[in-house]
Design a protein around this motif. Structure first.
Motif, PDB file in Angstrom:
ATOM      1  N   VAL A  81       0.852  -1.183   0.000  1.00 34.86           N
ATOM      2  CA  VAL A  81       0.000   0.000   0.000  1.00 34.86           C
ATOM      3  C   VAL A  81       0.890   1.237   0.000  1.00 34.86           C
ATOM      4  N   LYS A  82       0.357   2.328  -0.548  1.00 37.06           N
ATOM      5  CA  LYS A  82       1.091   3.588  -0.624  1.00 37.06           C
ATOM      6  C   LYS A  82       0.697   4.510   0.540  1.00 37.06           C
ATOM      7  N   LEU A  83       1.653   5.292   1.021  1.00 39.35           N
ATOM      8  CA  LEU A  83       1.375   6.340   2.001  1.00 39.35           C
ATOM      9  C   LEU A  83       2.039   7.662   1.609  1.00 39.35           C
ATOM     10  N   ASP A  84       3.289   7.590   1.204  1.00 38.16           N
ATOM     11  CA  ASP A  84       4.039   8.811   0.874  1.00 38.16           C
ATOM     12  C   ASP A  84       3.291   9.677  -0.133  1.00 38.16           C
ATOM     13  N   GLU A  85       2.615   9.032  -1.081  1.00 33.90           N
ATOM     14  CA  GLU A  85       1.944   9.764  -2.161  1.00 33.90           C
ATOM     15  C   GLU A  85       0.753  10.585  -1.686  1.00 33.90           C
ATOM     16  N   PHE A  86       0.251  10.320  -0.483  1.00 35.54           N
ATOM     17  CA  PHE A  86      -0.845  11.122   0.061  1.00 35.54           C
ATOM     18  C   PHE A  86      -0.345  12.460   0.622  1.00 35.54           C
ATOM     19  N   ILE A  87       0.925  12.518   0.974  1.00 38.87           N
ATOM     20  CA  ILE A  87       1.453  13.678   1.701  1.00 38.87           C
ATOM     21  C   ILE A  87       1.870  14.770   0.722  1.00 38.87           C
ATOM     22  N   THR A  88       1.168  15.900   0.775  1.00 35.63           N
ATOM     23  CA  THR A  88       1.476  17.026  -0.105  1.00 35.63           C
ATOM     24  C   THR A  88       2.180  18.158   0.632  1.00 35.63           C
ATOM     25  N   HIS A  89       2.056  18.213   1.961  1.00 33.18           N
ATOM     26  CA  HIS A  89       2.676  19.279   2.742  1.00 33.18           C
ATOM     27  C   HIS A  89       3.239  18.715   4.048  1.00 33.18           C
ATOM     28  N   ASN A  90       4.357  19.283   4.491  1.00 31.09           N
ATOM     29  CA  ASN A  90       4.918  18.994   5.813  1.00 31.09           C
ATOM     30  C   ASN A  90       5.091  20.328   6.543  1.00 31.09           C
ATOM     31  N   MET A  91       4.587  20.411   7.762  1.00 29.77           N
ATOM     32  CA  MET A  91       4.650  21.663   8.519  1.00 29.77           C
ATOM     33  C   MET A  91       4.991  21.380   9.979  1.00 29.77           C
ATOM     34  N   SER A  92       5.316  22.438  10.704  1.00 31.75           N
ATOM     35  CA  SER A  92       5.591  22.328  12.133  1.00 31.75           C
ATOM     36  C   SER A  92       4.299  22.544  12.915  1.00 31.75           C
ATOM     37  N   LEU A  93       4.305  22.199  14.190  1.00 32.37           N
ATOM     38  CA  LEU A  93       3.121  22.395  15.028  1.00 32.37           C
ATOM     39  C   LEU A  93       2.737  23.875  15.087  1.00 32.37           C
ATOM     40  N   GLU A  94       3.732  24.748  15.048  1.00 34.67           N
ATOM     41  CA  GLU A  94       3.449  26.186  15.084  1.00 34.67           C
ATOM     42  C   GLU A  94       2.699  26.649  13.828  1.00 34.67           C
ATOM     43  N   GLN A  95       2.739  25.868  12.772  1.00 35.64           N
ATOM     44  CA  GLN A  95       2.053  26.222  11.524  1.00 35.64           C
ATOM     45  C   GLN A  95       0.677  25.577  11.412  1.00 35.64           C
TER      46      GLN A  95
END
Length: 371
Positions: A334-348
């Motif tokens: 199964v795929k997971l990485d392909e769902f992730i479009t953004h990475n942010m910090s908790l402050e964001q």
């Protein structure tokens, strides 16, 4: 040095995004997280994705009784300490919090036909382990993962392979299991079948992936945003339909394209009108799996042999199913990485919510604590 016994009785002060009232931005605060009580586990949250259910609670449901609260429920982390009576977990275990419990003892947990549990509400709002500025802060869905630490009952935690990347497998805490399982577990899509998936957010794309995993030969991806079609292709969609391109109901279009209707349709929007389209686009004996609201259809639609099913967390028994899905990811099934479009910090976190409101992301993963 602090002994393990002392650690279990220590109140932790940490960062968390607190929603003080509905329809207002969350505020970064220092909160106090009480030690785990009997059968409870305190978890250091490493990563948490933003799900539309979090957005719904803050900006759409907006009932003041649900505040102040720490949102977040799609996450992964590491056990920091355990309370009395906990035998399944120990500090250092890698885990995924679960909003659907599995006690493995009640009549529902022992029934293979359901993933419900008599202990579904093990963490009622009054049992929150959070305080901020001297006030009790509620735990959302018993989880609250927009916090560096959270406390949960052991029946709502799944132990996972420690080699799995927590900033990826956090998606298995909700959306991916919900869509994938709706196809594989609830609808039980069959090899060689024809499917339609309505709505291409994270849940819909996971449903597409589930249909492909189950061996469907034709998968229609239906959405009013054509920009989502390329992403759907990545997960296995074979055909794409935008209802705005037609002057007749999309159910009629699908019935025409499939010589009478699809075998399986999956509604992944949460919209009553779309649910009705889903069941109407099926051929005789077809199945529609989706989230249920107040819905109505003509009896003849079901008398013809169609079935209409609701699906919670994709029908997975949570403590059993989530570790298996983690392993399936590690095995590249199964795929997971392909769902992730953004990475942010908790402050964001507020920025992450805005990106979701604007429909510009599939999943944003929040880095909550260093591992």
């Amino acid at each position: 040095a602090t002994t393990e016994g002392e650690l279990e009785n220590t109140v932790i002060t940490c960062r968390a995004a607190v929603a003080w009232e509905p329809n207002k931005p969350m505020v970064m605060e220092e909160i106090q997280v009480a030690p785990p009580q009997a059968e409870e586990v305190r978890i250091k949250i490493v990563a948490s994705a933003v799900c539309h259910t979090d957005l719904y609670h803050l900006f759409e449901r907006m009932h003041k009784d649900g505040f102040p609260v720490v949102l977040g429920h799609e996450a992964a982390g590491v056990v920091e300490s355990v309370g009395p009576g906990v035998t399944e977990f120990q500090p250092g275990d890698h885990v995924i919090p679960l909003f659907v419990s599995q006690c493995r003892e009640c009549r529902f947990c022992k029934n293979p036909k359901t993933n419900q549990s008599e202990r579904y509400d093990v963490m009622a709002a009054t049992e929150s382990r959070f305080t901020c500025r001297g006030k009790k802060v509620l735990q959302f869905m018993g989880t609250s993962t927009f916090s560096e630490y959270t406390v949960m009952n052991q029946v709502s935690v799944a132990k996972i392979d420690p080699t799995a990347p927590l900033d990826k497998v956090c998606l298995l805490g909700c959306g991916v299991c919900t869509g994938f399982g709706a196809a594989v577990n609830t609808a039980q899509v069959e090899p060689g079948s024809t499917c339609a998936v309505f709505g291409l957010g994270a849940v819909g794309l996971a449903a597409v992936m589930g249909c492909q995993f189950a061996g469907a030969k034709k998968i229609f991806a239906v959405d009013v945003n054509p920009e989502k079609f390329e992403k759907a292709k990545v997960f296995g969609a074979t055909d794409f339909l935008n209802p705005k391109d037609y002057d007749r109901p999309i159910s009629a279009v699908l019935a025409e394209l499939t010589a009478g209707g699809v075998d399986f349709s999956l509604e992944c929007v949460g919209n009553v009108e779309v649910m009705c389209s889903g069941v109407q686009c099926e051929g005789l004996g077809g199945q529609c799996a989706g989230r249920m609201d107040d819905v109505a259809t003509r009896p003849i639609v079901l008398i013809a042999g169609r079935t209409w099913k609701g699906s919670l967390f994709g029908g997975f028994k949570s403590k059993d199913g989530v570790p298996k899905m983690v392993q399936a990811y590690l095995d590249k099934k199964v795929k997971l990485d392909e769902f992730i479009t953004h990475n942010m910090s908790l402050e964001q976190i507020n920025e992450a919510f805005e990106v979701m409101k604007q429909g510009k992301c599939i999943r944003t993963v929040i880095s909550v604590s260093p591992q």
